[in-house]
Design a protein around this motif. Structure first.
Motif, PDB file in Angstrom:
ATOM      1  N   ARG A  17       0.806  -1.220   0.000  1.00 58.06           N
ATOM      2  CA  ARG A  17       0.000   0.000   0.000  1.00 58.06           C
ATOM      3  C   ARG A  17       0.843   1.277   0.000  1.00 58.06           C
ATOM      4  N   GLN A  18       2.179   1.120   0.030  1.00 55.29           N
ATOM      5  CA  GLN A  18       3.060   2.284   0.002  1.00 55.29           C
ATOM      6  C   GLN A  18       3.725   2.488  -1.364  1.00 55.29           C
ATOM      7  N   ILE A  19       3.474   1.578  -2.322  1.00 58.57           N
ATOM      8  CA  ILE A  19       4.081   1.664  -3.646  1.00 58.57           C
ATOM      9  C   ILE A  19       3.049   2.194  -4.630  1.00 58.57           C
ATOM     10  N   ALA A  20       3.403   3.265  -5.345  1.00 59.70           N
ATOM     11  CA  ALA A  20       2.504   3.854  -6.334  1.00 59.70           C
ATOM     12  C   ALA A  20       2.425   2.967  -7.576  1.00 59.70           C
ATOM     13  N   PHE A  21       1.388   3.179  -8.390  1.00 59.68           N
ATOM     14  CA  PHE A  21       1.237   2.450  -9.652  1.00 59.68           C
ATOM     15  C   PHE A  21       2.474   2.698 -10.522  1.00 59.68           C
ATOM     16  N   GLY A  22       3.075   1.634 -11.026  1.00 59.76           N
ATOM     17  CA  GLY A  22       4.295   1.750 -11.822  1.00 59.76           C
ATOM     18  C   GLY A  22       5.549   1.889 -11.008  1.00 59.76           C
ATOM     19  N   GLY A  23       5.401   1.901  -9.706  1.00 56.45           N
ATOM     20  CA  GLY A  23       6.544   2.090  -8.833  1.00 56.45           C
ATOM     21  C   GLY A  23       7.187   0.784  -8.415  1.00 56.45           C
ATOM     22  N   VAL A  24       8.170   0.899  -7.537  1.00 58.68           N
ATOM     23  CA  VAL A  24       8.930  -0.266  -7.111  1.00 58.68           C
ATOM     24  C   VAL A  24       9.450  -0.043  -5.698  1.00 58.68           C
ATOM     25  N   ALA A  25       9.633  -1.145  -4.980  1.00 56.74           N
ATOM     26  CA  ALA A  25      10.316  -1.114  -3.688  1.00 56.74           C
ATOM     27  C   ALA A  25      11.595  -1.927  -3.809  1.00 56.74           C
ATOM     28  N   CYS A  26      12.662  -1.403  -3.267  1.00 59.01           N
ATOM     29  CA  CYS A  26      13.959  -2.091  -3.262  1.00 59.01           C
ATOM     30  C   CYS A  26      14.352  -2.303  -1.808  1.00 59.01           C
ATOM     31  N   VAL A  27      14.415  -3.563  -1.402  1.00 55.47           N
ATOM     32  CA  VAL A  27      14.598  -3.920   0.002  1.00 55.47           C
ATOM     33  C   VAL A  27      15.859  -4.760   0.152  1.00 55.47           C
ATOM     34  N   GLU A  28      16.754  -4.330   1.020  1.00 51.00           N
ATOM     35  CA  GLU A  28      18.005  -5.064   1.214  1.00 51.00           C
ATOM     36  C   GLU A  28      17.768  -6.339   2.009  1.00 51.00           C
ATOM     37  N   ILE A  29      18.540  -7.377   1.661  1.00 51.34           N
ATOM     38  CA  ILE A  29      18.488  -8.656   2.368  1.00 51.34           C
ATOM     39  C   ILE A  29      19.903  -9.151   2.638  1.00 51.34           C
ATOM     40  N   GLY A  30      20.000 -10.095   3.579  1.00 56.87           N
ATOM     41  CA  GLY A  30      21.239 -10.815   3.760  1.00 56.87           C
ATOM     42  C   GLY A  30      21.443 -11.775   2.602  1.00 56.87           C
ATOM     43  N   ALA A  31      22.691 -12.194   2.367  1.00 60.58           N
ATOM     44  CA  ALA A  31      23.026 -12.982   1.190  1.00 60.58           C
ATOM     45  C   ALA A  31      22.331 -14.339   1.137  1.00 60.58           C
ATOM     46  N   ASP A  32      21.826 -14.825   2.267  1.00 59.11           N
ATOM     47  CA  ASP A  32      21.161 -16.131   2.295  1.00 59.11           C
ATOM     48  C   ASP A  32      19.657 -16.016   2.530  1.00 59.11           C
ATOM     49  N   GLN A  33      19.083 -14.826   2.298  1.00 54.13           N
ATOM     50  CA  GLN A  33      17.678 -14.605   2.656  1.00 54.13           C
ATOM     51  C   GLN A  33      16.751 -14.414   1.453  1.00 54.13           C
ATOM     52  N   ARG A  34      17.241 -14.695   0.262  1.00 56.07           N
ATOM     53  CA  ARG A  34      16.405 -14.493  -0.926  1.00 56.07           C
ATOM     54  C   ARG A  34      15.087 -15.260  -0.836  1.00 56.07           C
ATOM     55  N   GLN A  35      15.161 -16.517  -0.485  1.00 56.57           N
ATOM     56  CA  GLN A  35      13.955 -17.345  -0.436  1.00 56.57           C
ATOM     57  C   GLN A  35      13.104 -17.049   0.793  1.00 56.57           C
ATOM     58  N   THR A  36      13.744 -16.982   1.966  1.00 52.81           N
ATOM     59  CA  THR A  36      12.977 -16.828   3.197  1.00 52.81           C
ATOM     60  C   THR A  36      12.322 -15.461   3.308  1.00 52.81           C
ATOM     61  N   ALA A  37      13.089 -14.402   3.028  1.00 53.60           N
ATOM     62  CA  ALA A  37      12.507 -13.062   3.073  1.00 53.60           C
ATOM     63  C   ALA A  37      11.573 -12.843   1.895  1.00 53.60           C
ATOM     64  N   GLY A  38      11.971 -13.300   0.719  1.00 52.32           N
ATOM     65  CA  GLY A  38      11.124 -13.117  -0.453  1.00 52.32           C
ATOM     66  C   GLY A  38       9.757 -13.745  -0.299  1.00 52.32           C
ATOM     67  N   ALA A  39       9.689 -14.919   0.362  1.00 54.36           N
ATOM     68  CA  ALA A  39       8.417 -15.610   0.537  1.00 54.36           C
ATOM     69  C   ALA A  39       7.430 -14.785   1.350  1.00 54.36           C
ATOM     70  N   LEU A  40       7.922 -13.974   2.268  1.00 56.53           N
ATOM     71  CA  LEU A  40       7.039 -13.146   3.081  1.00 56.53           C
ATOM     72  C   LEU A  40       6.331 -12.096   2.230  1.00 56.53           C
ATOM     73  N   PHE A  41       7.007 -11.607   1.195  1.00 54.43           N
ATOM     74  CA  PHE A  41       6.410 -10.594   0.324  1.00 54.43           C
ATOM     75  C   PHE A  41       5.517 -11.224  -0.744  1.00 54.43           C
TER      76      PHE A  41
END
Length: 283
Positions: free
Chosen positions: A235-259
Motif C-alpha cells: 500500500r506504500q508503492i505507487a502504480f508503476g513504482g517499485v520497492a527495493c529492500v536489502e536482504i542478507g546474502a542467504d535470505q532471498r527465499q525466506t525473506a522473499g516468501a514473506l512478500f
C-alpha cells in the motif's frame, strides 16, 4: 630516560610513507589496512585521500595521527573516527548510534536505476529506516527533480539524517520519526534497509561493539522486521513504482516468501560480489 612525544613512532625517517606502513601493520584485523591508514592520515591533515596520495612525499605527519591510529587499532570503525562516509555519489556525515552505510546497499540504488531506465525517474521517494539518510539522499542526488521522505525510529539517526538532508538535498527531503507503516501515502520508489542479522550469527567486533544493535539484529532468524514490513509495503508503492529492500546474502527465499505471500511480485538483484542483496518488489 627521555620519553618520546606522542606520535613519535610515526615520525621516523621516511615521513608519511613510513607512517602509513607502520599504521597499516597495526590493522591486520581489517580487510583494508592500507586504505584505513590513508583515510586516517588524510583526515588528520584535512585533505581528501586523493590529494594525500598525489602529494604524499611532501606531507608531514601531524601529531594527531597517532591518536587516530590508536582508535582504529581498538577496532573503532573508520567512519566513526573521521565522521564521514562516501556512498554512491554523496558524502555523508555519520556518528556513533547510526548504522554506517555499506557499498552493498548501493545495490538498491542500482536496482532502482534499472527499474526506471528509459522512463521518467521517480518523483516521490520513501526511505523506511533511513539511518544516516544514505539511500534517500543518494536517490535524490540521482534524480534531481524528485522529493522524498526518510523515516526512522532512532533519535540519533533522525539527527544525523536531518543534518545530511539539509546539506545534500535542501528543501527536497523531509526526515520524520516513524516506523515501517510509512506516511500513509504511496511513493514511486520505496527504499528499505531493515535489520536482518540473526541473533546467533557472529559479526566482526568493529560492527558488534560499535554500531547500533537495533539497526543490525532482527530476531532469532533475522526475519522479524521483514515479517512486519511485508503486510504494509504494497500500500506504500505507487502504480508503476517499485520497492527495493536489502536482504542478507542467504535470505532471498525466506525473506522473499514473506512478500510473495502478500501478493507482491518479487525478483532479486545481486551485489557486485555476486551475492543476493536486493529484493525488487512490485505490486
Amino acid at each position: 630516560m627521555v620519553e618520546e612525544p606522542a606520535g613519535a613512532e610515526y615520525a621516523a625517517p621516511g615521513g608519511a610513507r613510513a607512517a602509513l606502513a607502520a599504521a597499516a601493520a597495526r590493522f591486520n584485523f581489517s580487510e583494508t589496512p592500507r586504505l584505513d591508514a590513508e583515510l586516517l592520515l588524510a583526515h588528520a591533515l584535512g585533505l581528501s585521500r586523493e590529494r594525500l596520495l598525489l602529494t604524499l612525499s611532501d606531507q608531514p605527519v601531524p601529531p594527531a595521527f597517532a591518536a587516530l591510529v590508536d582508535r582504529r587499532a581498538q577496532h573503532e570503525p573508520i567512519a566513526y573516527i573521521t565522521g564521514t562516509r562516501a556512498f554512491w555519489t554523496i558524502d555523508l556525515q555519520v556518528a556513533p548510534g547510526v548504522l554506517i552505510p555499506r557499498p552493498d546497499s548501493e545495490t538498491l540504488i542500482e536496482a532502482a536505476v534499472a527499474h526506471f531506465a528509459g522512463a521518467p525517474g521517480p518523483r516521490t521517494i520513501l526511505d523506511l529506516g533511513t539511518g544516516s539518510g544514505a539511500l534517500l539522499l543518494a536517490a535524490l542526488d540521482q534524480w534531481p527533480d524528485a522529493t522524498g521522505v526518510g523515516i526512522d525510529a532512532s533519535p540519533a539517526a533522525l539527527e544525523i539524517a536531518t543534518i545530511n538532508a539539509a546539506r545534500i538535498a535542501p528543501g527536497r527531503a523531509v526526515i520524520r520519526s516513524g516506523d515501517w507503516h510509512g506516511t500513509g501515502e504511496r511513493f514511486d520508489l520505496v527504499l528499505c534497509n531493515p535489520p536482518y542479522v540473526a541473533l546467533d550469527v557472529p559479526i566482526p567486533a568493529e560492527v558488534a561493539e560499535h554500531e547500533p544493535a537495533s539497526a543490525l539484529y532482527a530476531g532469532k532468524d533475522g526475519l522479524a522486521d521483514y515479517a512486519r514490513i511485508a503486510p504494509l509495503l504494497g500500500r506504500q508503492i505507487a502504480f508503476g513504482g517499485v520497492a527495493c529492500v536489502e536482504i542478507g546474502a542467504d535470505q532471498r527465499q525466506t525473506a522473499g516468501a514473506l512478500f510473495t505471500a502478500q501478493g507482491l511480485h518479487v525478483t532479486c538483484r545481486q551485489d557486485l560480489a555476486g551475492r543476493d542483496r536486493c529484493l525488487v518488489i512490485k505490486p
